[in-house]
Design an enzyme around this catalytic site. Structure first.
Site, mmCIF file in Angstrom:
data_model
loop_
_atom_site.group_PDB
_atom_site.id
_atom_site.type_symbol
_atom_site.label_atom_id
_atom_site.label_comp_id
_atom_site.label_asym_id
_atom_site.label_seq_id
_atom_site.Cartn_x
_atom_site.Cartn_y
_atom_site.Cartn_z
ATOM 1 C CD GLU A 26 -2.761 0.969 2.619
ATOM 2 O OE1 GLU A 26 -2.721 -0.071 3.311
ATOM 3 O OE2 GLU A 26 -3.604 1.854 2.790
ATOM 4 C CG ASN A 71 -7.583 1.833 5.873
ATOM 5 O OD1 ASN A 71 -8.436 1.027 5.552
ATOM 6 N ND2 ASN A 71 -7.074 1.866 7.088
ATOM 7 C CG ASN A 171 -9.219 -1.494 1.973
ATOM 8 O OD1 ASN A 171 -8.794 -2.659 1.996
ATOM 9 N ND2 ASN A 171 -9.060 -0.660 2.993
ATOM 10 C CD GLU A 172 -9.838 -3.082 6.349
ATOM 11 O OE1 GLU A 172 -9.774 -1.994 6.961
ATOM 12 O OE2 GLU A 172 -9.148 -4.071 6.651
ATOM 13 C CD GLU A 291 -5.689 -5.094 4.146
ATOM 14 O OE1 GLU A 291 -5.429 -4.798 5.333
ATOM 15 O OE2 GLU A 291 -6.229 -4.314 3.343
HETATM 16 O O1 AHR Z 1 -2.592 -3.004 6.118
HETATM 17 C C1 AHR Z 1 -2.849 -1.887 6.903
HETATM 18 C C2 AHR Z 1 -4.325 -1.482 6.874
HETATM 19 O O2 AHR Z 1 -5.086 -2.457 7.536
HETATM 20 C C3 AHR Z 1 -4.959 -1.377 5.516
HETATM 21 O O3 AHR Z 1 -4.768 -0.144 4.932
HETATM 22 C C4 AHR Z 1 -6.410 -1.582 5.820
HETATM 23 O O4 AHR Z 1 -7.102 -2.151 4.738
HETATM 24 C C5 AHR Z 1 -6.413 -2.459 7.056
HETATM 25 O O5 AHR Z 1 -7.247 -1.956 8.035
#
Ligand code: AHR
Length: 501
Positions: A26, A71, A171-172, A291
């Site tokens: 990321e 994120n 994402n999330e 993840e």
């Molecule tokens: O990997 C770190 C963070 O963890 C990522 O940005 C997010 O998707 C998760 O909460």
């Protein structure tokens, strides 16, 4: 303790999708900047990528990599990262309260991924943006030429399309912390429309929809049901995320979290089956565990720092220093993924360099492999083929997260083509050695041609820039095949890769 194991070549769980050993990187902290990319570093190549880091990455034989977030992606403008570098804007990264210089964007990252021999798996921003930007990104990346976005890519020097097949739809999105967080039906509809548009462009595209951020979320597992009810027919995978730690300093409970993860996978498998039958759908949806890793050593400290800092550029963030206990944990978690490979087709270690990562690199300084690098590497190298069902008869224990956890943790992978059987074995007993006795059925007269082990370290031992090879795998001893049975004495708290042909 006595540990009896049976492995039969016909008791197959699945043919493992090699993407089970994928990774995630990321734009955050020093993952990209001064992680993989550091112009001016003595190891930098003509594009500014660090060759020392690249070599460690190449040695992992990673099949696919998820990029650019996390994120971060939920407020990212992908267009900021294309074209001449001196024209690219500096933006505020709202997720990590830092500055993004955009010196690495999709075309740069693609060069790195190609050098590393890794297929890209791209995430689109469904937080602050939506379908329109996502489809432009897809056109830029995958259309050969003759359209506005694809011609722009060509102008930027890349003639051939990248042909990216795996696309993560945000994402999330269940997380209240996420920029552009949505409720399940709202997100499910957007994901459905995005997936539909992507598949209209190219039906061979695989879409990954966001599941819960972890199995502790208040909306879990309702989120998965509601989201899948909106988009089931148009997606191929649902994502799972989970990070682990041993804050209570209870090693056996830490290992028990692997059992808990098995339940998490099983639950989402059940939700998938439920929605599939409710919708009378023909297609299958699998799990993309995109993840996973250990994240706890400096998590709270980072949480405090991030609130106080003044938008730094590529700050040190989530730079976990992994110990031997974490390596044993990661080995066990990978065993669980192998055992659940009928459901889990893709999994990504999060992340790859500096940020909660198996590889660390100092700015202007050396790179080194952390303890967890090795079990991840061995799973990636030798965990390809058929996952076999293994019967284990060994003592068990109860802990706060799970009951009946086996001290002996085993997975088995049979590579029919190469004619090899690999057993990944952990003795998780704190004090007792395991007298291992494996009955092998259907493998002819096998011989043990390789035994790798990690053992004899303190659980708190780590590697570091001053001791990069303190914890390394060694040649295992004391195991061998007699009368078609593999026997050996495995030290307490030890990890073994036993390879037979
Ligand atoms: O990997 C770190 C963070 O963890 C990522 O940005 C997010 O998707 C998760 O909460």
């Amino acid at each position: 303790m006595k540990a009896r194991v049976s492995v039969h070549r016909d008791f197959r769980i699945s043919t493992i999708d090699e993407r089970l050993y994928s990774a995630f990187i990321e734009h955050m902290g020093r993952a990209i900047y001064s992680g993989i990319y550091e112009p001016g570093h003595p190891e930098a190549d003509a594009n500014g990528f660090r060759k020392d880091v690249l070599k460690f990455v190449q040695d992992l034989k990673i099949p696919a990599i998820r990029y650019p977030g996390g994120n971060f992606v939920s407020a990212y403008n992908w267009e900021d990262g294309i074209g001449p570098k001196d024209k690219r804007p500096v933006r505020l990264d709202l997720a990590w309260r830092s500055k993004e210089t955009n010196q690495v964007g999709i075309d740069d990252f693609a060069i790195w991924a190609e050098q590393a021999g890794i297929e890209m798996m791209l995430a689109v921003n469904l937080g602050s943006r939506g379908l329109e930007e996502a489809r432009n990104f897809l056109e830029y990346v995958n259309f050969p030429g003759g359209s506005a976005w694809s011609d722009l890519r060509r102008e930027h020097g890349r003639q051939e399309p990248y042909g990216v097949k795996m696309w993560c739809l945000g994402n999330e999105m269940d997380g209240p912390w996420q920029i552009g967080h949505k409720v399940a039906t709202e997100y499910g509809r957007l994901a459905n429309e995005t997936a539909k548009a992507f598949k209209g462009f190219d039906p061979t595209i695989e879409a990954v929809v966001c599941g819960s951020s972890n199995d502790r979320m208040p909306t879990y597992p309702e989120w998965e049901r509601e989201v899948l009810e909106e988009c089931y027919e148009n997606v191929d995978y649902i994502s799972l995320h989970k990070y682990f730690g041993n804050k209570s300093k209870d090693t056996l409970n830490y290992f028990g979290k692997i059992e808990e993860t098995g339940r998490y996978i099983q639950t989402i498998g059940g939700v998938i089956d439920y929605v599939k039958s409710k919708k009378r759908a023909k297609n299958d949806v699998h799990i993309c565990f995109d993840e996973w890793n250990v994240w706890y050593h400096i998590r709270e400290e980072d949480g405090r720092r991030i609130k106080e800092w003044d938008w730094p550029e590529a700050p040190a963030l989530l730079e976990e220093n992994y110990n031997f206990e974490d390596a044993l944990f990661v080995a066990g978690l990978l065993n669980e993924f192998i055992r659940r490979s009928d459901r889990v087709r893709i999994a990504c270690i999060a992340q790859l360099v500096n940020v909660i990562a198996p590889i660390r690199a100092e700015k202007g300084g050396p790179a080194w492999r952390q303890t967890i690098y090795y079990p991840y590497q061995f799973a990636s190298l030798y965990g390809r083929g058929d996952a076999l069902n293994v019967a284990v008869d060994a003592p068990t224990y109860d802990c706060s997260v799970a009951d009946d956890v086996s001290y002996l943790d085993v997975s088995a992978v049979h590579d029919r083509e190469a004619g090899t059987l690999t057993l990944f074995v952990l003795n998780r007993h704190l004090t007792e050695k395991a007298d291992l006795d494996v009955e092998l059925t259907g493998f002819g007269t096998p011989a043990l041609f390789e035994h790798i082990s990690m053992e004899g370290y303190e659980l708190t031992d780590t590697n570091g820039p001053d001791k990069p090879d303190h914890i390394v795998p060694g040649k295992g001893t004391g195991a061998g095949v007699e009368d078609d049975r593999l026997r050996g004495a495995l030290a307490p708290l030890s990890y073994h890769v036993l390879r037979l042909n």
